[in-house]
Design an enzyme around this catalytic site. Structure first.
Site, PDB file in Angstrom:
ATOM      1  N   SER A 125       0.826  -1.206   0.000  1.00  0.00           N
ATOM      2  CA  SER A 125       0.000   0.000   0.000  1.00  0.00           C
ATOM      3  C   SER A 125       0.859   1.254   0.000  1.00  0.00           C
ATOM      4  CB  SER A 125      -0.860  -0.025   1.268  1.00  0.00           C
ATOM      5  OG  SER A 125      -1.427   1.235   1.488  1.00  0.00           O
ATOM      6  N   TYR A 150      -2.936  -1.406  10.574  1.00  0.00           N
ATOM      7  CA  TYR A 150      -3.072  -1.897   9.201  1.00  0.00           C
ATOM      8  C   TYR A 150      -1.824  -1.533   8.385  1.00  0.00           C
ATOM      9  CZ  TYR A 150      -4.126  -1.809   4.299  1.00  0.00           C
ATOM     10  OH  TYR A 150      -4.023  -1.968   2.945  1.00  0.00           O
ATOM     11  N   LYS A 154       1.461  -3.902   6.575  1.00  0.00           N
ATOM     12  CA  LYS A 154       1.988  -3.862   5.195  1.00  0.00           C
ATOM     13  C   LYS A 154       3.505  -3.635   5.226  1.00  0.00           C
ATOM     14  CE  LYS A 154      -1.816  -4.808   3.227  1.00  0.00           C
ATOM     15  NZ  LYS A 154      -1.981  -6.166   2.674  1.00  0.00           N
TER      16      LYS A 154
END
Ligand code: WQD
Length: 335
Positions: A125, A150, A154
């Site tokens: 991301s 989150y 990543k």
């Protein structure tokens, strides 16, 4: 014919990638736990391509089930989408996010290493860049401390893959997505947000459909052309095609390092107000919106420098923002 495992293959980006894989002649086997997807998507993919992908309902947190899948299925590569993805929720439930997003990744890589399965594509991301110091953002921009669990999954995920590639001589590519939107032109697959959408485009389409009273535009006092925040919105079909390009790069041994990462965006930054105008133009639907305060945690602006991805992946986006918004609207109307 190469057989590719797509985890999370019934989700938004996963399902579009399965279609593009099948269009390119790959055989696809999907793993999905249906926690944020519907089994009907399997049938819808089949209607689009005429080929039913193999499907296993497996929770990748259960190591024995992951091992047993690889014991009984021979695959040539893995595209790993399956993960939790709600930024706000991740801050409330960090352990659930680490268990799912990191645990599953480790189990998959272990099985791949043990069986010499070489090709791995990871969904990363643009959040890894945080608010970048320079725009557009290229791959040399530093990775900033993640603002959410989150985002951290990543970053850690990329590190785990990079270290594994080095230690075990595996090959992997991480694709750092900007903002995926839209739906397949067949309008048989698209985004299925649970509950009240957090993302801009599903909120816009639900507002236009009368399911939400009005769109709140979060902040009009940013240092941008019209004061609203800027993002790089990429059509999900263009994004799906980047996965095929990355996979083919690995299969054809064109990669220049064991672990590579690329920015996958359009290179065009659009403000929230520009997106609203584009939506109204593309669909003829006026949108009810009001400007409210900034949303906590939002960055001002992010859009990709796509030079490296365009050259190395031999890939570029083909679809416009208007086309993506029109597809998202058709998808909404059909729900
Ligand atoms: C876009 C813009 C909002 C809703 C996404 C993903 C996240 C991560 C990074 C994957 C922002 C504004 C939104 C609304 C608004 N992706 N907005 N009103 O924040 O860029 O995050 O990319 O790894 O998971 O969600 O996308 O669609 O939420 O917001 O004004 O009701 O729209 O403030 O400027 P964002 P978004």
């Amino acid at each position: 014919m190469k057989k590719i495992l797509v985890t999370g293959g019934l989700g938004f980006i996963g399902s579009h990638t399965v279609v593009e894989l099948q269009n390119k002649g790959f055989e696809v086997v999907i793993i999905d736990d249906l926690s944020n997807s519907k089994i009907d998507v399997l049938e819808n993919i089949t209607e689009i391509t005429g080929i039913k992908p193999l499907f296993h309902e497996i929770d990748l947190r259960v190591k024995a089930d992951v091992t047993s899948f690889f014991d009984t299925n021979k695959v040539d590569g893995v595209i790993h989408f399956a993960a939790f993805k709600a930024v706000g929720e991740s801050i409330q439930k960090p352990l659930a996010y680490y268990e799912n997003n990191i645990g599953s990744l480790v189990y998959l890589l272990q099985e791949m290493k043990n069986r010499n399965i070489d090709h791995f594509i990871f969904c990363s991301s643009c959040t890894v860049y945080g608010q970048a110091d320079a725009l557009p953002i290229n791959e040399n921009a530093p990775v900033k401390k993640a603002e959410s669990t989150y985002g951290n999954t990543k970053q850690i995920g990329e590190e785990i893959i990079a270290e594994s590639c080095k230690a075990y001589n595996m090959n992997a590519i991480a694709l750092r997505y900007f903002n995926p939107i839209g739906a397949h032109e067949s309008i048989k697959i698209g985004e299925l947000p649970l509950g009240v959408p957090q993302n801009l485009i599903p909120f816009i389409t639900q507002t236009a459909a009368g399911l939400r009273k009005e769109l709140s535009v979060f902040g009009a006092d940013y240092d941008t052309s019209d004061g609203t925040a800027v993002r790089d919105y990429i059509h999900v079909v263009d994004l799906a095609k980047a996965h095929i390009a990355a996979l083919e790069r690995l299969i054809n041994k064109k990669n220049k390092a064991n672990f590579e990462f690329f920015n996958v965006g359009t290179g065009i930054g659009s403000s929230v107000l520009e997106v609203i105008t584009a939506f109204e133009k593309a669909t003829g639907k006026p949108l009810n919106y009001k400007i409210v305060g900034r949303r906590e945690g939002d960055i001002v602006a992010a859009y990709a420098d796509t030079t490296i991805a365009n050259k190395e992946l031999n890939w570029k986006t083909e679809k416009s923002l208007e086309a993506a918004l029109a597809a998202a609207w058709k998808w909404q109307q059909q729900q």
